[in-house]
Motif scaffolding. Structure first.
Motif, PDB file in Angstrom:
ATOM      1  N   ILE A 134      90.171 -29.454  75.375  1.00 21.29           N
ATOM      2  CA  ILE A 134      91.378 -28.711  75.029  1.00 21.29           C
ATOM      3  C   ILE A 134      92.592 -29.477  75.536  1.00 21.29           C
ATOM      4  O   ILE A 134      92.641 -29.913  76.685  1.00 21.29           O
ATOM      5  N   VAL A 135      93.574 -29.642  74.635  1.00 22.79           N
ATOM      6  CA  VAL A 135      94.856 -30.247  74.998  1.00 22.79           C
ATOM      7  C   VAL A 135      95.937 -29.260  74.587  1.00 22.79           C
ATOM      8  O   VAL A 135      96.107 -28.964  73.398  1.00 22.79           O
TER       9      VAL A 135
ATOM     10  N   SER B  93     112.318 -22.908  75.774  1.00 20.59           N
ATOM     11  CA  SER B  93     110.979 -23.387  76.097  1.00 20.59           C
ATOM     12  C   SER B  93     110.514 -24.461  75.129  1.00 20.59           C
ATOM     13  O   SER B  93     111.105 -24.680  74.059  1.00 20.59           O
ATOM     14  N   PHE B  94     109.394 -25.137  75.512  1.00 24.75           N
ATOM     15  CA  PHE B  94     108.794 -26.226  74.749  1.00 24.75           C
ATOM     16  C   PHE B  94     107.284 -26.111  74.926  1.00 24.75           C
ATOM     17  O   PHE B  94     106.788 -25.945  76.043  1.00 24.75           O
ATOM     18  N   ALA B  95     106.530 -26.173  73.803  1.00 24.37           N
ATOM     19  CA  ALA B  95     105.077 -26.038  73.853  1.00 24.37           C
ATOM     20  C   ALA B  95     104.424 -26.861  72.766  1.00 24.37           C
ATOM     21  O   ALA B  95     105.076 -27.248  71.767  1.00 24.37           O
ATOM     22  N   GLY B  96     103.113 -27.143  72.941  1.00 21.21           N
ATOM     23  CA  GLY B  96     102.360 -27.888  71.933  1.00 21.21           C
ATOM     24  C   GLY B  96     100.874 -27.819  72.223  1.00 21.21           C
ATOM     25  O   GLY B  96     100.454 -27.588  73.358  1.00 21.21           O
TER      26      GLY B  96
ATOM     27  N   LYS C 150     103.902 -24.081  82.848  1.00 14.96           N
ATOM     28  CA  LYS C 150     102.994 -22.948  83.025  1.00 14.96           C
ATOM     29  C   LYS C 150     101.570 -23.267  82.560  1.00 14.96           C
ATOM     30  O   LYS C 150     100.612 -22.718  83.086  1.00 14.96           O
ATOM     31  N   THR C 151     101.438 -24.134  81.564  1.00 12.94           N
ATOM     32  CA  THR C 151     100.114 -24.529  81.057  1.00 12.94           C
ATOM     33  C   THR C 151     100.141 -26.027  80.787  1.00 12.94           C
ATOM     34  O   THR C 151     101.108 -26.538  80.192  1.00 12.94           O
ATOM     35  N   ASP C 152      99.093 -26.727  81.241  1.00 14.82           N
ATOM     36  CA  ASP C 152      99.021 -28.171  80.989  1.00 14.82           C
ATOM     37  C   ASP C 152      97.568 -28.607  80.962  1.00 14.82           C
ATOM     38  O   ASP C 152      97.105 -29.336  81.837  1.00 14.82           O
TER      39      ASP C 152
END
Length: 358
Positions: A227-228, A351-354, A253-255
């Motif tokens: 999982i990435v 925010s920024f997510a991917g 918060k998630t990496d």
């Protein structure tokens, strides 16, 4: 004289009361006899004094008992009576203690009786349990016997035996008839045994077929892919930005995959694949900005957000793109169309997510 007479009467009544209360004690009999003798003398003197008062010619009392010794005698008797009262008190105390111990003994006897009753009930319950176990065991054996009989009936129905002609001509030789019947019986038993063994072998074969695993062409699932994914936001509002600048989302918060770097705001792809990226901007108080989603130096997506005076708005951009291992992905402001600050606080975050699709 009247006072002395009343005292003697009261003393005599008290004495007889005490004598009656302690008359059963062996250790006070001598004292009681002595006091009775002395009180009898006093009573005799008292009677003489009474007669003398009514008859002046009655001779005077000798030895001066009433006149000279009555005070000492009364004191002695009072002392003796006090001793008897003390002994009576000790006796009553001993009697109370004995009564208390008797009550305790009676209570313990009652408790023992109750425990005996409980043990008896428990024994009765144990006997009842044993009887129930015996009944269950007998019923179990009966069920087993019925099952055996049922199985035998099924076997007989599957392999019926031919009717044997047991009737023979009465005029034939008895020995030949017996030999022929024995041969037929043996043949029938052999046929029945052979057919039953064939049936058992066939049943076992069918059972083995049913237990064999079903052939399948479904491939085994491949191991779970790595999982990435990441998600981060700005911890506070960024001051006025008027030119091109990389935005730093400093709270990670998630990496999963360890690709995002909160100190620079850049995501470095750990694996090659197709990714989804999304970024959200918050503007307020007539601020405006154009923000780009960049892969290395190439713009992949852009959004523009312009808040009116007194307004508070958010805008979100989403892109799906192919990224190679080691590519840099980040969000920056455009060289133009920027004014004022970018908001981010507890009431709303930029925010920024991917995450990797495949």
């Amino acid at each position: 004289m009247k006072i002395m007479k009343k005292s003697l009467l009261l003393f005599i009544i008290l004495f007889y009361s005490v004598c009656f209360a302690v008359s059963t004690q062996s250790d006070t009999k001598d004292d009681i006899r002595e006091l009775a003798r002395r009180l009898e003398m006093l009573e005799h003197k008292f009677v003489q004094e009474q007669h003398r008062g009514h008859n002046p010619s009655y001779p005077p009392i000798s030895h001066g008992f009433i006149n000279g010794r009555e005070g000492n005698t009364i004191r002695v008797l009072q002392h003796r009576l006090q001793i008897l009262e003390d002994k009576l008190f000790q006796y009553e105390k001993h009697f109370d203690e004995t009564k208390h111990y008797n009550n305790r003994i009676q209570s313990l006897e009652n408790t023992v009786q109750e425990l005996s009753n409980l043990v008896k009930k428990q024994s009765d319950c144990t006997k009842s349990t044993e009887r129930v176990k015996t009944m269950i065991f007998n019923q179990h054996n009966t069920v087993l016997e019925l099952r055996k009989k049922k199985l035998q009936k099924k076997k007989s129905a599957i392999f019926p035996l031919g009717k044997n002609n047991t009737k023979q001509d009465e005029n034939t030789n008895g020995e030949e008839t017996s030999v022929a019947n024995d041969n037929k019986t043996n043949d029938a038993r052999y046929i029945r045994s052979t057919d039953f063994e064939r049936y058992v072998r066939k049943s076992n074969f069918n059972k083995k077929r049913l237990l064999l695993p079903i052939a399948t062409t479904t491939p085994y699932p491949s191991p779970a892919a790595k999982i990435v994914a990441f998600y981060a936001y700005m911890s506070a509002t960024i001051p006025s930005i008027t030119g091109q600048s990389t935005l730093v989302f400093d709270v990670s918060k998630t990496d999963d995959g360890n690709g995002y770097h909160p100190s620079t705001g850049v995501f470095i792809a750990p694996e090659t694949g197709v990714y989804v990226f999304t970024w959200t901007m918050r503007e307020a108080s007539n601020c405006r900005h154009s923000t780009q989603l960049m892969v290395n130096n190439a713009e992949i997506g852009i959004i523009h957000l312009h808040s009116v005076s007194g307004g508070d708005f958010v805008g979100t951009g989403v892109v799906v793109t192919h990224v190679n291992t080691g590519d840099d992905v980040y969000v920056r402001t455009h060289a133009s169309w920027n004014n004022c600050h970018i908001a981010s606080d507890i009431s709303g975050r930029s925010s920024f997510a991917g995450w990797k699709l495949s």
